[in-house]
Write a protein that holds these residues in place. Structure first.
Motif, short mmCIF file in Angstrom:
data_model
loop_
_atom_site.label_atom_id
_atom_site.label_comp_id
_atom_site.label_asym_id
_atom_site.label_seq_id
_atom_site.Cartn_x
_atom_site.Cartn_y
_atom_site.Cartn_z
N GLY A 165 0.78 -1.23 0.00
CA GLY A 165 0.00 0.00 0.00
C GLY A 165 0.81 1.28 0.00
O GLY A 165 0.27 2.35 -0.29
N THR A 200 3.02 7.89 2.42
CA THR A 200 1.60 7.77 2.12
C THR A 200 1.30 6.32 1.78
O THR A 200 2.12 5.61 1.19
N THR A 244 -2.18 3.38 1.03
CA THR A 244 -3.61 3.07 0.86
C THR A 244 -3.82 1.60 1.16
O THR A 244 -3.18 0.73 0.56
N LYS A 298 -8.62 2.89 2.48
CA LYS A 298 -8.30 3.91 3.47
C LYS A 298 -6.94 4.49 3.17
O LYS A 298 -5.95 3.76 3.05
N ARG A 299 -6.87 5.81 3.04
CA ARG A 299 -5.61 6.48 2.72
C ARG A 299 -5.03 7.14 3.97
O ARG A 299 -5.72 7.84 4.70
N SER A 344 -4.28 1.33 9.63
CA SER A 344 -4.93 1.11 8.33
C SER A 344 -6.14 0.18 8.48
O SER A 344 -6.35 -0.44 9.51
#
Length: 297
Positions: free
Chosen positions: A245, A264, A266, A270-271, A297
């Motif tokens: 992610g 960052t 994902t 969900k980011r 996460s």
């Protein structure tokens, strides 16, 4: 003649007293990379724009922040507003201004940027640019994103603003406009300077602003390598391709800052944006960022 001699002696005495006072005020010089906290306080205070919150102490220390990148909700924080040295996280702002220049039509991604002797002489990390050569805007952006190249950061600063000093003021002005109230830039690279100050929260805001305003360049941050002039440079972000992610964003390290990372990721729609500053080692920083991604996460 006697009056003239007395006047000269008096003037010399006054000048000597003034110079002595200046020397006392400045204190002894130091060649250490990491200035004392007291020195950082004095220099930061002297350079602080009035609109910024005052910086009372800057030191190497652990800071962390986890935000829901979609909503801005704070999920985890440790000293997220404590003043820290950004190191090469600085280059997120260099990228932001470079992409703005492309967006405005001032430059195209294919536009050549000239390399000065100052840029070519920067210490590592660098890609080995030669004075008098050129590099395209796209190559520069990829080199900043993947390799965190100091020579490229100076190229961008000098071409966009004429000098690094002017560019640093533009970076700080943009930080203010983006709401980064505790951030001050004095160079384009993140190389050691006690007046270059930020916080984990401000770096999270900058990372979000960079990805949200310029989503078309997302592949730059998640690239595992960058090739230039026959050489291939591995990404400084070790989590790309290893932690599920993770898709960016920027690393940073100098001795006075420790090991920093804005990441960052994902997971399941969900980011997250995760910031860790002041890591004791590269591996320790990466483990902590991974732990926070897994936990939230």
């Amino acid at each position: 003649m006697r009056r003239t001699a007395i006047f000269k002696r008096t003037t010399a005495l006054l000048l000597a007293a003034f110079l002595a006072a200046c020397q006392t005020a400045q204190g002894p010089s130091s060649t250490s990379e990491a200035p004392s906290v007291a020195a950082a306080q004095v220099q930061s205070a002297s350079l602080a724009p009035a609109a910024f919150a005052p910086v009372t102490a800057v030191e190497r220390g652990y800071s962390a922040l986890v935000l829901n990148a979609a909503t801005g909700e704070e999920l985890y924080a440790v000293d997220a507003d404590a003043p820290r040295f950004p190191a090469s996280l600085t280059k997120m702002m260099s990228l932001y201004l470079l992409f703005e220049a492309v967006e405005s039509g001032r430059y195209a991604m294919s536009s050549p940027l000239e390399v000065s002797a100052k840029a070519a002489s920067q210490p590592p990390a660098k890609i080995g640019l030669k004075a008098g050569s050129t590099i395209t805007v796209e190559q520069a952006a990829r080199a900043l994103s993947v390799k965190s190249a100091n020579d490229v950061a100076i190229v961008v600063a000098e071409n966009l603003a004429g000098s690094e000093a002017v560019y640093a003021r533009q970076m700080t002005a943009r930080a203010r406009a983006l709401g980064l109230s505790r951030t001050r830039f004095v160079n384009a690279t993140g190389l050691p300077d006690p007046a270059q100050v930020t916080t984990a929260r401000d770096m999270a805001k900058l990372g979000l602003a960079l990805k949200q305003r310029f989503p078309q360049y997302g592949s730059f941050y998640r690239a595992k390598s960058f090739s230039y002039n026959g050489r291939t440079f591995k990404a400084t972000n070790n989590l790309i391709g290893k932690v599920p992610g993770v898709d960016g964003l920027k690393t940073g390290h100098i001795r006075m800052a420790g090991y920093n990372l804005v990441a960052t990721a994902t997971r399941g729609g969900k980011r997250l944006i995760v910031v860790v500053m002041g890591g004791e080692s590269e591996k320790a920083r990466d483990r902590e960022v991974t732990r926070l991604i897994e936990a939230y996460s």
